[in-house]
Each structure stands twice: as C-alpha cells, then as structure tokens.
Design a protein around this motif. Structure first.
Motif, PDB file in Angstrom:
ATOM      1  N   LEU A  22       0.827  -1.205   0.000  1.00  0.00           N
ATOM      2  CA  LEU A  22       0.000   0.000   0.000  1.00  0.00           C
ATOM      3  C   LEU A  22       0.860   1.253   0.000  1.00  0.00           C
ATOM      4  O   LEU A  22       0.661   2.156  -0.808  1.00  0.00           O
ATOM      5  CB  LEU A  22      -0.899   0.017   1.241  1.00  0.00           C
ATOM      6  CG  LEU A  22      -2.227  -0.702   1.125  1.00  0.00           C
ATOM      7  CD1 LEU A  22      -2.953  -0.696   2.455  1.00  0.00           C
ATOM      8  CD2 LEU A  22      -3.094  -0.021   0.069  1.00  0.00           C
ATOM      9  N   THR A  23       1.842   1.288   0.919  1.00  0.00           N
ATOM     10  CA  THR A  23       2.664   2.488   1.054  1.00  0.00           C
ATOM     11  C   THR A  23       3.442   2.748  -0.229  1.00  0.00           C
ATOM     12  O   THR A  23       3.494   3.875  -0.718  1.00  0.00           O
ATOM     13  CB  THR A  23       3.639   2.327   2.227  1.00  0.00           C
ATOM     14  OG1 THR A  23       2.959   1.690   3.296  1.00  0.00           O
ATOM     15  CG2 THR A  23       4.171   3.639   2.671  1.00  0.00           C
ATOM     16  N   THR A  24       4.050   1.690  -0.766  1.00  0.00           N
ATOM     17  CA  THR A  24       4.833   1.881  -1.979  1.00  0.00           C
ATOM     18  C   THR A  24       3.941   2.354  -3.117  1.00  0.00           C
ATOM     19  O   THR A  24       4.316   3.259  -3.877  1.00  0.00           O
ATOM     20  CB  THR A  24       5.535   0.568  -2.367  1.00  0.00           C
ATOM     21  OG1 THR A  24       6.158   0.034  -1.204  1.00  0.00           O
ATOM     22  CG2 THR A  24       6.573   0.795  -3.430  1.00  0.00           C
ATOM     23  N   GLY A  25       2.745   1.758  -3.221  1.00  0.00           N
ATOM     24  CA  GLY A  25       1.815   2.182  -4.257  1.00  0.00           C
ATOM     25  C   GLY A  25       1.453   3.657  -4.107  1.00  0.00           C
ATOM     26  O   GLY A  25       1.467   4.420  -5.071  1.00  0.00           O
ATOM     27  N   LEU A  26       1.182   4.072  -2.869  1.00  0.00           N
ATOM     28  CA  LEU A  26       0.821   5.466  -2.605  1.00  0.00           C
ATOM     29  C   LEU A  26       1.954   6.402  -2.966  1.00  0.00           C
ATOM     30  O   LEU A  26       1.747   7.433  -3.612  1.00  0.00           O
ATOM     31  CB  LEU A  26       0.472   5.636  -1.124  1.00  0.00           C
ATOM     32  CG  LEU A  26      -0.951   5.264  -0.752  1.00  0.00           C
ATOM     33  CD1 LEU A  26      -1.137   5.327   0.753  1.00  0.00           C
ATOM     34  CD2 LEU A  26      -1.919   6.235  -1.430  1.00  0.00           C
ATOM     35  N   ILE A  27       3.166   6.041  -2.533  1.00  0.00           N
ATOM     36  CA  ILE A  27       4.297   6.934  -2.800  1.00  0.00           C
ATOM     37  C   ILE A  27       4.561   7.023  -4.298  1.00  0.00           C
ATOM     38  O   ILE A  27       4.824   8.102  -4.838  1.00  0.00           O
ATOM     39  CB  ILE A  27       5.543   6.454  -2.031  1.00  0.00           C
ATOM     40  CG1 ILE A  27       5.320   6.664  -0.531  1.00  0.00           C
ATOM     41  CG2 ILE A  27       6.783   7.197  -2.488  1.00  0.00           C
ATOM     42  CD1 ILE A  27       6.491   6.339   0.318  1.00  0.00           C
ATOM     43  N   GLY A  28       4.471   5.877  -4.978  1.00  0.00           N
ATOM     44  CA  GLY A  28       4.670   5.889  -6.416  1.00  0.00           C
ATOM     45  C   GLY A  28       3.667   6.806  -7.102  1.00  0.00           C
ATOM     46  O   GLY A  28       4.005   7.577  -7.995  1.00  0.00           O
ATOM     47  N   PHE A  29       2.443   6.754  -6.607  1.00  0.00           N
ATOM     48  CA  PHE A  29       1.392   7.572  -7.186  1.00  0.00           C
ATOM     49  C   PHE A  29       1.651   9.055  -6.914  1.00  0.00           C
ATOM     50  O   PHE A  29       1.580   9.894  -7.819  1.00  0.00           O
ATOM     51  CB  PHE A  29       0.060   7.138  -6.590  1.00  0.00           C
ATOM     52  CG  PHE A  29      -1.094   7.889  -7.121  1.00  0.00           C
ATOM     53  CD1 PHE A  29      -1.493   7.701  -8.435  1.00  0.00           C
ATOM     54  CD2 PHE A  29      -1.774   8.778  -6.333  1.00  0.00           C
ATOM     55  CE1 PHE A  29      -2.557   8.408  -8.945  1.00  0.00           C
ATOM     56  CE2 PHE A  29      -2.843   9.486  -6.844  1.00  0.00           C
ATOM     57  CZ  PHE A  29      -3.234   9.303  -8.147  1.00  0.00           C
ATOM     58  N   PHE A  30       2.008   9.355  -5.671  1.00  0.00           N
ATOM     59  CA  PHE A  30       2.317  10.735  -5.294  1.00  0.00           C
ATOM     60  C   PHE A  30       3.446  11.273  -6.158  1.00  0.00           C
ATOM     61  O   PHE A  30       3.408  12.395  -6.665  1.00  0.00           O
ATOM     62  CB  PHE A  30       2.696  10.794  -3.809  1.00  0.00           C
ATOM     63  CG  PHE A  30       3.535  11.988  -3.463  1.00  0.00           C
ATOM     64  CD1 PHE A  30       2.941  13.237  -3.307  1.00  0.00           C
ATOM     65  CD2 PHE A  30       4.903  11.880  -3.319  1.00  0.00           C
ATOM     66  CE1 PHE A  30       3.708  14.344  -3.011  1.00  0.00           C
ATOM     67  CE2 PHE A  30       5.675  12.980  -3.024  1.00  0.00           C
ATOM     68  CZ  PHE A  30       5.079  14.220  -2.871  1.00  0.00           C
ATOM     69  N   ASN A  31       4.466  10.443  -6.321  1.00  0.00           N
ATOM     70  CA  ASN A  31       5.639  10.781  -7.099  1.00  0.00           C
ATOM     71  C   ASN A  31       5.243  11.188  -8.509  1.00  0.00           C
ATOM     72  O   ASN A  31       5.629  12.255  -9.016  1.00  0.00           O
ATOM     73  CB  ASN A  31       6.500   9.519  -7.145  1.00  0.00           C
ATOM     74  CG  ASN A  31       7.942   9.832  -7.398  1.00  0.00           C
ATOM     75  OD1 ASN A  31       8.235  10.717  -8.183  1.00  0.00           O
ATOM     76  ND2 ASN A  31       8.825   9.118  -6.749  1.00  0.00           N
TER      77      ASN A  31
END
Lengths: 646, 646
Positions: A22-31
């Motif tokens: 979840l966190t990695t997905g969120l950060i990737g999206f934010f990025n």
C-alpha cells in the motif's frame, strides 16, 4: 509456541506485506502526480511565453525554475543523505547479495530519495524515476520489516507476488480516479505507457537483418555508454569528496548545461508544417501537447522542441508511436540523440536521485528511429517499432538483464507478439556488449567498493583452500570470560563475530562452542548480568530479555560500546557467553577448496564462516572467513602469484 | 586450459542450448499438428455420419477410434516405459530438487511420452499435452546435455532465456507457414490461444465481490479436486501393480467411460436455434466448427455436443469467448462441468501421458461461466471473462503456483489489463485451498515416494542435531585399500559414497581425506590399476583416463559391479583411492542443528554430507547424511517422541 502466537505472527507478516504494498503504491502515485504537475506547470509557462513571443522571458522562467529545482534537490541530497544520490539499484542489488550498509536504507535516505527524485525529474535533468522508486520500495520494506529476511526463498516469492498485486490494485484504482480529471495535469497515461498493441507483426528476412544490425550497433553503443559512465563517475568522485557545497555546485553546472541544450538546440532546426489530418491540435496551446510551436510561425511546429520541451515520458511516447508525430526530421533526431546520450552520461553521478532507465530508453528509442529511417526502403516494420527495438538494444547493452528487461518492455508495450523480436535484440546487444565490459550496475557496485560476491568463483580459487584465505589475528573468547577481556576485544578490533571456545573443566577438551555476535555481546554487557565467580549462569538468563532486545534495529543505529559505562569492579567480574552463543555456526574444514567455500558462503547468505582444523591436537578453530576475505583484491594481495590463473 | 579449449567449450555450450531449443520447438510443433489432424479426422468423420443420420455408425466410428488410440497409448506406456505415464511435472520438479531417478529422463521415456501423448489426446481423454511437453523438453535437454547442471544459477537463467527465445522463434515461423493452410487442419491458432484483448476492463465493487466469491469457491473445489486425485491414484496404484495388462485394461475402461459420456450426454439437452447474425456457419458442416448439429434438426445446434465433440483447445476457446457462442444453456454447462470434473480426476493416473492443465482449465472455465450467469444481473463483467477467472481460480486451487500461473494466463490471453483481477483470484483460491491440503504436484511427488526436500525445515528439526540423524553402519575406506575390501563393501551395501580415511604412515593421525563415489570406484576397478605393494600411485594415474570415463552417462545406464570380473589374484592387490577422492566434501559438525544442516544440504544441492566430530580423540568422521536421512519418515522413525513438535 502457542497457536495464538503463531496466528499473530502469520497475521503480522501478511499485514506487513499489505502495508508495504500500500505504502509503496501510494508513494509511487504521489511521485507521478507531483512530477507531472510541477514539470507540467513549468513547461506550460515556458510554452505560453514563447507563443507570446517573449523568448527571453521564457528562457529566464525555464532556466530559473530548472536551476531552483536542481539546487533544491542537490542540497537535500548533498547535506542530508549522500546515500540517496544515484539510481539506488546497485545498492539494493548489493544489499540482496548480503552487503550490509545501514545508511543505504535509513529513513533519511528514504525521505531524500522521494523528494529529491521529484525535484530532480522536475528540474528537467535527463534522469528517470524508476531506479529511485525501486530504492524507495526497498527502504519502506526495510523500515516496516525491521531488517527482515534477505535471502530469496520460495515463500518470499509468494509474498512478493502478494505485494505486487497490492501495488497493482492500488495504482489501478488511483488511475481510474484520475481519468476523471481530478489530479491536475496527470492522467493521460495508464499502467501501459506506450501502447503499440495495434502494430502488425509480420516480418521477413530483410527485417530480421535490420534488427540484427540494430542489435549489434546498440550493444556497442550501450557498452560505450557504460565505459563513459565509469570514467565520468571517477571524475565526479574527486569533486564530490571536496564537500557538500562542491556537490551542489556540480548539480547546478549540469543543470545549466541541460537547460541550455534543451532551450538552445531547437533554434537550429527548421519548422515543420502542421499535419492537416491530425486529431491533435497543432501547434498545441494551453496544455502539454505533442506539437510545440517554439519559435515557429502559426501553422507549423518545431519537432526538436517537441522532444526537448516535454516530459521524458511524453518524449518516449512520441518516439514509440507511429501515429502521433509521423515523421521527425533526420537532423532533429540526430541532434536529440547526441545530446541525450551525453547528457545522460554526465548527469549520472551528480548528487541527485537519478534513474538510468529513462535516459537509456530515450537515447535508444531515438537511435532506433534513426535506424528505422535508414532501413525504410527495405523493411516493412514501422519506425515506431524500430524505436522500441532501439530502446531494447540500448537497455540490453547497458543493463544486461535480459529476462527482467523483456518483462518490463512487455509491460510497457502490452504486445506479446513483439516478444520474439525484442528477445532477439536483447540477446544480440547483451552478447555484443559483454565482449567489451560489464553491466552498468555491476560497474557501479565495484566502483563504490561494495563487497559483492559473484555467483561463480574465480578460477584461481580452485587452487587455494579455505585455510589459505584466513588472515589477521584470530580473537576468541572462552565460554566463561572476564568482562575486561571482552571489552578490550571489542575496543581493539572491529570484528562482528567472535568464536567461543569451551574449555576444561566445562568440557573434556577445548572445543568450538559456537559464534557470538558483537551486537549481542553489547546487549549482554549493557544489562550487566555478571557474576563474581567463574560459573555457568544457565539459559534462564535469556528470559530476562525480550526478543526485541536482540533484534537488529531498522533505523541502522544499534548499541555502541561508548554507550555502556562499566566500573572497575564490573571489569573484574565474569560473564557467561553460552546463552548468547550461536551453537550451530557454519563450518568448513581448512582443506576445503576455497571455490567451494565461497559458493557455500554465498548460497547460504552467511556473514561468518568458521574454518576448523582437519587434524587433531590443535586449537579447535583455525580462523573466521567473512565477505571481505573472499574478495579478489584481498586474496590476490595474499597470493600475488595466483594472478596468472586469473 | 588453453584458450582454444575454452572457446570450444563455450561454443559447444551455446550450440547445445540452441539445439535443445530447436528440437523442443520442432517436437512441440509436430505434437500439435499430429493431435489436430488425428482428432480432426475423427471428429469430422463422426460429425459427417451424424449429419447423415447414421447415429449408430457414428458412435461405432467414434468409440472404435477412441478405444484404438487409447489402447495403443496404454500399451506403449505400460509395456515400454511406465515412467512416461502421468504429467511428468512432479518428476521434473523432483529432479530439479536433486532427486536422481535415471528412468525418468531415459530415451525410451522420451519416445513414449511424445507418441503416447499424441495418441492419448487424440483418443479424447480429458488430458492435456502441456505437462508431457515440459517432461519432453527436460528429456531432450538431459539427452543432449548428458546430465548437465541441475542447480539453478544466474548463468542458467540466461541460457534458459536463450533457449526460450529459440523455441519462440521456431514456433512462430512454423505458425506463419501454417497460416497458408499447408498443415492440414492445424493453423487457426497462434502463440496466443485465447485472445480476449478486446474485453473492456472497468469494474466496480459488485464485480470485485463476485470475483472474490468465485475465488473462494474455486479454491474449495480445487482442493477437493486434489483430494479426489489422491484417492484415485492410491486405488489405481493397486491395479497398476498387478502388471502391464491390467494397466492397459484400465486405460480401455476409462476410454469407454469417456466415450460414452461424450457421445451419450449431448442427447439429454434440447436443441438451440442457430444465431442469425453469426459469422460462423451453423450448424457446421465439413470442418471443425463451433456449432455441432448432432441430433438436432437443421437450423439448430446442440450446445453440449459443441463442447464435448471437439478438441479441448476449441472447447476452451468457446468458453472463454463472448463472441463465438454467446450463451450456453445452464443445464448444458452444468452437465459438462460435472462430467469434466470427474472424468479429469479418474483419467489422471492411468498409463497414458496426461497433463493436468487442460482438464483443470476446462472445468474451471465452465465453472466460471456458471458463476458469471449467476451474477449476471449485478456484474458488468462478461461471461467470457468470468470463464477466464474461473479457470484461474481452479488452477490456483489445484496447482498453487501463483506466479507461473499468472504468467501463463497472461501469455494465453494477451491482456495485461486483466492482470489485477487474475492476481486477486489466484491469491484467494490458493490461500483458501492451502487451508485444506497441498498442491496436486506436491501430493503426487509424495505419493510416488520421491525424497523431495522442502524449502523449510520442519519445526522439530530445530531440536535435533546433525549427529542424531546419522543411522546405520558407516562403511569407510582407507586411502590405500585392499581390492577385496572395496568389492565386498560395494556388494554388501547400496551406498553411493564412501568416506576415505587417511591413516599412518601416510598422515600423522587418522584424518578425513574426502569422499569417493561408487561410480568412480567401479571405473577404477574395471581399469584394474592395482599394485602388489601398499604404496601411493600418485595422481598420474588419472592421465590414463579420459574425463568422459568418469562422466555420468545420459542414458541412465552406468557401470555395474557384475560387469567387472576380478581374479583371486586381483582381490589380494592394493588400490590407491586418493586420485579419485573428492578432497573437499561438505562437512558439518555433529552438533550442528539438523534444521540448518538440511538447509545447507538443500541449498547446495548435495548428495552426501559428512558429519565430523566436535571433540578430539575420536575417528575423524561420525557418519554420512544423504537425502533420505532428512526425510520426516526416517527421522520420526528414529525419534518418535518428536512428533509432538510437529
């Protein structure tokens, strides 16, 4: 353990995998959102000013924003976390190989990696955000998992699959949300970046010849890329060592160079009349479109500006596609290729999180389009497809990871029918490039001096035995040891593991009890479980600790000897090492072939390996081998004459 | 070694990989063509006779051909190569794990596997040809590579990639050739079997719920499938042990059952009127089409016959598609599902090469279509897509190999956008099924009694040490040994490895020289390099052999003790074992945790592991551990009270 505890453990394990995903997905999206919006704003502003004819103002805005972002990214990186510079993939690769470098996965590195990467890409540098994203994922997993397992096992594969599924689903739902135009300038893409699924895929022998030619030259240029990257990195390391300010200065110089190239070079080419049948507006006004007007009169566009003054993703999309922009001028393609090829090389190594994927794909796809134009008369493959194959040849020539690249290209393009062609190109370019030098990541690992263990032993290792590689004085402890001796040993050596020898009267003859770790010794010293007499304390002493006392801290900062204050009286007491001794260390006989010992060490992901004597009547341990003892530099330093076998 | 030799070696290695790829590609192609043409002929004949109204003649032709093919396949398998029966994937899995069973990869097995598989599939059995194809590939690689390496290394991955590329290219060129109609009835397919790339892929929360439901039930039914396969296999093994004739009889019985189901059940359903807008001819005449007339009047078709009286590939294509046949009757789907589910179970285990993929996909896709119909009112996903997800859920529930299944389904369907849904289904069905039993291949490996080493040690192994697992009398040799002693040891034990002890006067004290293999001893005995005195012969003796003398024969038949004739005089002579002794055997201390010893054994793919004593003044070796010593049955037999830790 009780059933409840087992259930708790399993639940935690999976919850963690879910959280990491979840966190990695969120950060990737934010990025992605951040980059698209920041660069989008910059490019729109520049474009608007250019359309108004305020060329100098446009340059000032463009250069000002670029340099500001670059300086911000460089400062973050140089002052806060130097480990965040570069791609991060070599470090992660070394970490998975067993190299322990705490700062690589520290929280501050994670922070700088995320924001540095966004700023760096927004600053218009020829860098990718894929490598930093891999590093980011590794940092998150490390932070949440507290070190965790490092060896690749089948259960891990299955958990990785789970995590990947979570990331995919998170990203998908966000992208669906963004299709409704709720995320600013982001949202034209999708999970499939460059959809070439409509391409026909029948080809003849001339096409195969063209593809082979493309692969060979791509391989040569890829390995030359690696050669230049290596030279540039060596030069930069001299500058970078002078201090953080010099690093920031270097970042700014490269930023100025990049800006001048991107804004200056499009002036050189002539304008192209707009296509009449295009579905896209030409020249594009008010959004990030594919036809940049630049200095051209209305009704025409500047094809080089359309490549330079856009995000890398859009540039690659333009190059791969055979529908958006049908034909680039050869001169534009050639200028763009030379610029990107060399900018990519000089950019890697500055104090900014910088992926290598995008620069290489970008250079490769222009190269492929040029080759496609050359073979236009004999080949039925279209130039967009040549562009994809050119990118594949460059990737094969620099990274040399055929299988993963194949999967990545397949994911990017969503066309399985192209697989045979992509495979041929990757095979050829990797094989050609392997004749000249090693993959770019291997080069960087070596340059950084990380003790990376290769999968194969060097030939000369077959002529040595494990005992030969043992060097330096061996420091051992008795099962019951004076506190003073332990403290002295910890102070005077940097060893991380010490063999424990059982001695009479506690055993019949001297024997190897096992191995004790520095970090565990420090925990025991801090708790001060000493005794006045020389007697066994029993394993009950462990009940006074919780397992987390001995766990490796995720932040990379453990106990240090300086943190522990011991009185004179403490120093004279005895400490029982048996409870914290690992009684099953991996051992090899001193006559074991060094090559086989190395394979054992690497396959099992060890940190210490005990070398035991073959004959009797000698001390029960000959020495300890660590990762550094298997490095070629170390062994060839001890046995210079072995070089002939190399 | 000289440069020329190294070049020769590299060239040979790659040439071999190329040859393996080419041969496997060719055989796979031949296999497909043969099946499509033989079944095609059979089905066309039956169809023609049915259209003429000669129902009984049609049945006789259909049943006659089916039973003939079945009997042929069964006889080949039962009399020539019993190892060719079944899927072959469990055996290949065990082989890669390190289990050595020569007959599995022998040339005769290869021969029977290829022709038996063609005949078995043509006979209309509910079996696949994918598993046998994997086995065929392994046989070819073994035959050409003479045993070769078994451990999975990065270099091997790269060579595998190369081989795959060759196979893909060979297949592609053949398929292109066949598109011109030159291969008889074959040629409608391609590398992508079930193209669903036109499906839309937007879905809401109701769809996700439907998919979760599908995954859970699919997992339960998958694990029930495994349970029943296990029971049936146990029953069959009793019959199969009675002799080859009984095996053939069993094959014929199952063939009769299959034939009756396929020909009898379509009579139960009512006819469906032909669609008016279909591009396909209805009912189909003169070719393998999608609408079978069967007993129906003209202008209508029998939908159950369209599933039963066709090849499995076509049936799956019909079920996955939402364009070819729009709607099946619920009763037809239900009858087909129950029949295929149970026929698949009773067919696996008979003496015919039989893959499990196709039966499971077939049953799963009907199941998916049924669920799709149930959720028709709330879900926007179409029934073809439900069918694919149903197949995924069954595959996940039986095979439990999520990652490979995901890749395979992706390859079959060529639609990356479906990936998240397929992943969810696989995750759920595997997790649900794991609660009940193990994967079908693991079950079969266990049932066959192959000593497969799991990736993880059992919990009770942590409470034992390596010395505990040593059992049975240890047979050791001296470095210089009497021929008689060696021959006697080889005769009286079945051991494959013997420790060699160096003794005074050739060493200061008794020490472990290494390990000598039975096969190497036999070579040395056959060559009769004995000496009258007890003296060292030196390593020069090896120069009298060529390396191929010691190589493992690819055919699985090595030297045997009976092949060697020794005189009384020979028996009294001395033999020097030092030249053929492996001086670097892997060793563990007797106090090493058994769990860690097992991990070491498995990770390095060992066959023998020497257990050495910890304390001094004892013989230099405690015992030898082999694969069988790590099996739970063996250890729990020695320590029954350990069961509580299990």
């Amino acid at each position: 353990r009780k059933k409840v505890q087992i259930f708790q453990y399993v639940f935690l394990k999976w919850g963690l995998a879910l959280l990491i995903g979840l966190t990695t997905g969120l950060i990737g999206f934010f990025n992605n959102i951040a980059v698209e919006n920041i660069s989008g704003f910059k490019l729109l502003l520049t474009n608007k000013l250019m359309l108004q004819g305020s060329y100098f103002k446009a340059f000032l805005a463009f250069a000002g924003l670029n340099i500001t972002f670059a300086a911000a990214a460089g400062s973050l990186c140089a002052f806060l976390a130097p480990a965040a510079a570069g791609s991060g993939i070599p470090e992660v690769k070394a970490y998975l190989n067993g190299v322990d470098a705490p700062s690589i996965l520290a929280p501050i590195t994670l922070f700088v990696k995320i924001f540095g990467s966004v700023l760096g890409v927004s600053a218009g540098f020829v860098v990718g955000k894929e490598g930093p994203m891999v590093h980011t994922g590794a940092c998150i997993a490390n932070l949440l998992g507290q070190g965790g397992s490092r060896k690749w096992r089948s259960a891990l594969l299955w958990r990785t699959f789970f995590t990947t599924a979570v990331v995919a689903i998170v990203l998908r739902s966000f992208i669906q949300y963004c299709w409704n135009g709720k995320c600013g300038l982001f949202g034209q893409g999708g999970l499939i970046m460059y959809d070439v699924s409509k391409e026909v895929s029948s080809y003849g022998s001339y096409d195969i010849l063209a593809v082979i030619f493309l692969g060979v030259i791509g391989g040569v240029m890829g390995s030359f890329y690696n050669y230049l990257v290596d030279k540039v990195l060596r030069t930069y390391s001299v500058i970078n060592e002078k201090g953080p300010s010099f690093r920031v200065l270097l970042v700014i110089i490269i930023s100025v160079l990049t800006t001048c190239c991107a804004f200056g070079l499009p002036w050189l080419v002539s304008c192209t009349p707009c296509p009449t049948d295009s579905a896209n507006e030409c020249p594009t006004i008010g959004e990030i479109g594919h036809y940049k007007s630049f200095q051209c009169p209305s009704g025409s566009y500047n094809d080089l500006a359309s490549l330079f003054l856009t995000t890398s993703d859009d540039a690659i999309r333009n190059l791969f596609s055979n529908t958006i922009i049908r034909e680039f001028q050869m001169s534009s393609l050639f200028i763009f290729f030379v610029t990107i090829y060399f900018l990519g090389i000089v950019t890697y190594g500055i104090a900014v999180p910088a992926g290598l994927f995008i620069p290489v794909i970008l250079a490769g796809s222009v190269y492929g389009r040029i080759v496609g134009r050359v073979f236009h008369s004999v080949s039925v493959l279209d130039t967009g497809l040549f562009s994809l194959l050119g990118a594949a040849s460059f990737l094969g020539g620099t990274m040399r990871m055929t299988v993963s690249l194949c999967v990545i290209l397949l994911e990017l393009t969503n066309n399985l029918l192209l697989l045979p062609l992509v495979m041929i190109v990757l095979l050829i370019s990797k094989s050609v490039a392997d004749c000249f030098n090693r993959g770019v990541y291997d080069q960087i690992v070596k340059l950084k001096g990380l003790p990376y263990l290769e999968a194969h032993a060097e030939p000369y290792m077959k002529h040595l035995v494990a005992g030969d590689a043992v060097s330096g004085p061996l420091v051992t402890f008795s099962g019951l040891e004076k506190v003073e001796t332990v403290v002295h040993a910890l102070q005077s050596t940097g060893h991380n593991g010490f063999p424990v020898i059982g001695e009479p009267p506690f055993s019949d003859s001297p024997e190897l009890c096992g191995l004790v770790l520095r970090s565990h010794l420090l925990v025991l010293l801090k708790a001060k479980y000493f005794s006045k007499e020389r007697r066994l304390s029993g394993r009950d002493i462990l009940k006074k600790f919780s397992p987390s006392d001995f766990a490796k801290p995720g932040t990379g900062k453990g106990l240090k000897l300086e943190d522990i204050s011991l009185t004179e009286e403490d120093m004279e007491m005895w400490i029982d090492l048996h409870p914290i001794t690992n009684a099953s260390p991996y051992t090899v006989l001193e006559t074991m072939s060094l090559a086989k010992a190395m394979i054992l060490f690497r396959q099992l992901g060890l940190r210490h390996m005990c070398v035991v004597p073959k004959s009797q009547g000698r001390p029960p341990i000959v020495g300890i081998l660590t990762r550094h003892d298997f490095m070629s530099e170390h062994i060839l330093g001890l046995y210079p004459h072995m070089k002939q076998h190399k």
